[in-house]
Design a protein around this motif. Structure first.
Motif, PDB file in Angstrom:
ATOM      1  N   ALA A 306     -11.624 -28.541 -29.605  1.00 49.00           N
ATOM      2  CA  ALA A 306     -11.378 -27.220 -30.194  1.00 49.00           C
ATOM      3  C   ALA A 306     -12.609 -26.324 -30.095  1.00 49.00           C
ATOM      4  O   ALA A 306     -12.498 -25.115 -29.857  1.00 49.00           O
ATOM      5  CB  ALA A 306     -10.939 -27.371 -31.647  1.00 49.00           C
ATOM      6  N   ALA A 307     -13.798 -26.918 -30.288  1.00 45.51           N
ATOM      7  CA  ALA A 307     -15.027 -26.114 -30.223  1.00 45.51           C
ATOM      8  C   ALA A 307     -15.206 -25.488 -28.845  1.00 45.51           C
ATOM      9  O   ALA A 307     -15.740 -24.376 -28.724  1.00 45.51           O
ATOM     10  CB  ALA A 307     -16.231 -26.988 -30.565  1.00 45.51           C
ATOM     11  N   ILE A 308     -14.759 -26.178 -27.806  1.00 48.00           N
ATOM     12  CA  ILE A 308     -14.844 -25.629 -26.448  1.00 48.00           C
ATOM     13  C   ILE A 308     -13.758 -24.576 -26.242  1.00 48.00           C
ATOM     14  O   ILE A 308     -14.021 -23.484 -25.721  1.00 48.00           O
ATOM     15  CB  ILE A 308     -14.698 -26.754 -25.401  1.00 48.00           C
ATOM     16  CG1 ILE A 308     -15.764 -27.844 -25.616  1.00 48.00           C
ATOM     17  CG2 ILE A 308     -14.769 -26.188 -23.989  1.00 48.00           C
ATOM     18  CD1 ILE A 308     -17.182 -27.376 -25.452  1.00 48.00           C
ATOM     19  N   ARG A 309     -12.538 -24.893 -26.669  1.00 47.22           N
ATOM     20  CA  ARG A 309     -11.416 -23.955 -26.493  1.00 47.22           C
ATOM     21  C   ARG A 309     -11.673 -22.621 -27.187  1.00 47.22           C
ATOM     22  O   ARG A 309     -11.256 -21.572 -26.698  1.00 47.22           O
ATOM     23  CB  ARG A 309     -10.120 -24.562 -27.053  1.00 47.22           C
ATOM     24  CG  ARG A 309      -9.572 -25.747 -26.298  1.00 47.22           C
ATOM     25  CD  ARG A 309      -8.117 -26.017 -26.684  1.00 47.22           C
ATOM     26  NE  ARG A 309      -7.934 -26.180 -28.118  1.00 47.22           N
ATOM     27  CZ  ARG A 309      -7.969 -27.347 -28.750  1.00 47.22           C
ATOM     28  NH1 ARG A 309      -8.184 -28.459 -28.058  1.00 47.22           N
ATOM     29  NH2 ARG A 309      -7.781 -27.420 -30.059  1.00 47.22           N
ATOM     30  N   ASN A 310     -12.351 -22.674 -28.332  1.00 46.37           N
ATOM     31  CA  ASN A 310     -12.558 -21.469 -29.135  1.00 46.37           C
ATOM     32  C   ASN A 310     -13.919 -20.813 -28.911  1.00 46.37           C
ATOM     33  O   ASN A 310     -14.274 -19.866 -29.614  1.00 46.37           O
ATOM     34  CB  ASN A 310     -12.403 -21.807 -30.625  1.00 46.37           C
ATOM     35  CG  ASN A 310     -11.024 -22.369 -30.943  1.00 46.37           C
ATOM     36  OD1 ASN A 310     -10.033 -21.986 -30.328  1.00 46.37           O
ATOM     37  ND2 ASN A 310     -10.960 -23.294 -31.897  1.00 46.37           N
ATOM     38  N   SER A 311     -14.675 -21.317 -27.959  1.00 44.07           N
ATOM     39  CA  SER A 311     -16.026 -20.793 -27.752  1.00 44.07           C
ATOM     40  C   SER A 311     -15.999 -19.580 -26.818  1.00 44.07           C
ATOM     41  O   SER A 311     -15.060 -19.405 -26.027  1.00 44.07           O
ATOM     42  CB  SER A 311     -16.925 -21.875 -27.148  1.00 44.07           C
ATOM     43  OG  SER A 311     -16.682 -21.997 -25.758  1.00 44.07           O
TER      44      SER A 311
END
Length: 487
Positions: A306-311
């Motif tokens: 999620a941290a990558i998807r939302n970065s």
């Protein structure tokens, strides 16, 4: 309660429920159901860490039924013959590839290699198995009964000099088949799941370990005494000289970026909390605006991505969940640098990168990494600075060649065959039962990492082994789990 205490309590709960499943098994009078419960307990321990990797209590239950099977009919073993034993015929998986390469490496040795499955099979075999074991050298039982399958395997195996097991962690059939000294052929287990709980320690005349670290796990957490290291066999790679520019053009990748390639299925990138690959990616993407990540084999759908998807850097990360084998080399040669998956590593994928002399940062982890490259793995804390340094300065050619040679000297056919010959020359020539002292269950680093990323308990109830139990027994097991605060 801090996170470490919470994980410790989770492992203790797992251990208590595992013990409860064994207590049910010990009271069961119907053999097939007792064996099913033993297999279910092993499956639970493989999926939900209990602090050790074997169980004397569980294997004793199965050995009792092994002794009740008829003695195998006397039969002369075929000279220089090996029976490789799988639970199922699978097109993918490290143990399938290991058996295939074992056979390929020995094709000029005047040996016989056949394959037995412990589960019934009908239909077309996967191509990889067909190539390694051409018809009619694959055998499978026709019955679904555990005891009948064990009888089938015991009688079949009498015709071979050596038995090599690659069975699933929860498969009770090998113990039932070979759990008696009346069966004379030596039994080897190729330890393809060295960080997992599995059953079979008591029947292993020799455990073939993939690495020194895996050997340590077997000794300290499994109670194994008789074991030797036999690295996985690799196929010799043809030298390739693909152009980075052409590979990127073919794949539609940017020419003006520093492409960092990582290779591995999604489960190899667990979020460890204190050390996680996702934060490392974000730190690298922040450090340089020309970095582009190429993730082969992983999907971005898991929650820990999620941290990558939302970065704000998500446009510089490309996930490729499925990559055909024939296209893999193009992806490898398109990269400026290879960054190994963490915390579970990429094993054979990482070695292939090193063999092609592609600049690589391999990350030291708590699992059983291969001896051929563990010495040049980087501690996680130093990975960020090392990646940035290599992107600036590269890796000297002589270092790339030294690393390549280390892989060749451990895993290529000539070295692997020599190691196998040394092992076979000193290996036991007759089968025995090996009572073992179960190691104390410890809440160590490995158990904590496994517990942090264990499956949801709901998946235990969806397991076919559980689903096929009688209704009253399923209710009883669920109720006990609720009472102990597990489910």
């Amino acid at each position: 309660m801090d996170k470490k205490d919470a994980i410790s309590r989770l492992i203790q709960k797992n251990r208590a429920f595992f013990s409860y499943l064994l207590s049910l098994d010990e009271k069961e009078r119907e053999p097939e159901r007792a064996i099913q419960l033993a297999s279910l307990a092993a499956r639970f321990a493989a999926d939900y860490p209990i602090g050790c990797l074997s169980s004397t209590r569980l294997e004793t239950l199965l050995l009792k039924y092994a002794k009740d099977l008829p003695r195998p009919a006397p039969e002369e073993a075929k000279p220089r013959s090996f029976l490789h034993v799988f639970t199922q015929a699978m097109s993918m998986g490290g143990h399938t590839r290991m058996a295939e390469r074992w056979v390929q490496n020995r094709k000029d040795k005047d040996e016989i290699h056949h394959l037995a499955l412990t589960m019934p099979f009908s239909g077309e075999l996967p191509l990889l198995i067909q190539e390694a074991f051409p018809s009619p050298s694959v055998f499978s039982p026709s019955s679904s009964s555990y005891l009948e399958r064990a009888r089938f395997l015991r009688n079949l195996a009498m015709g071979y000099e050596r038995i090599i097991l690659y069975h699933h962690m929860d498969d009770p059939v090998p113990i039932l088949a070979f759990g008696t000294a009346d069966f004379p052929r030596p039994v080897f287990i190729y330890n393809h799941a060295d960080h997992c709980f599995w059953i079979g320690v008591s029947i292993a005349d020799l455990v073939l370990e993939l690495s020194t670290r895996g050997s340590e796990f077997s000794r300290t957490k499994r109670g194994v005494i008789h074991h030797k290291i036999l690295p996985i066999p690799l196929k010799e790679l043809e030298p390739l000289h693909l152009s980075k520019e052409e590979s990127r053009k073919k794949l539609g990748l940017p020419q003006d970026k520093k492409v960092i390639l990582s290779l591995g299925a999604t489960h190899r990138y667990w979020n460890r909390g204190d050390k996680n690959f996702q934060k490392l990616m974000l730190d690298l993407l922040k450090a340089r605006d020309d970095i582009f990540f190429l993730m082969l084999g992983a999907t971005s759908k898991k929650k820990y991505w999620a941290a990558i998807r939302n970065s704000p850097f998500k446009e510089r990360v490309l996930f490729h969940p499925q990559v055909p084998r024939e296209e893999l080399e193009d992806f490898l040669f398109a990269a400026d640098l290879y960054l190994e998956a963490y915390p579970k590593g990429s094993g054979t994928g990482s070695m292939e990168v090193v063999l092609y002399k592609i600049p690589a940062v391999l990350i030291r982890n708590d699992f059983a990494q291969f001896d051929s490259y563990r010495d040049f793995c980087t501690p996680f804390e130093e990975v960020l600075s090392q990646v940035l340094n290599i992107l600036d300065k590269g890796i000297p050619e002589y270092v790339l060649e030294e690393r390549r040679k280390a892989i060749i000297d451990h895993h290529y056919p000539h070295a692997w065959n020599q190691r196998l010959e040394e092992i076979l020359a000193k290996a036991p020539s007759r089968h025995q039962i090996h009572p073992f002292q179960e190691p104390p269950c410890e809440i160590d680093e490995l158990s904590q990492i496994l517990a942090l990323n264990q499956k949801k308990y709901s998946s235990f109830f969806r397991n076919p082994l559980f689903q096929s139990l009688p209704f009253f027994l399923k209710i009883r097991i669920r109720s006990n789990g609720l009472f102990k605060g597990i489910f």
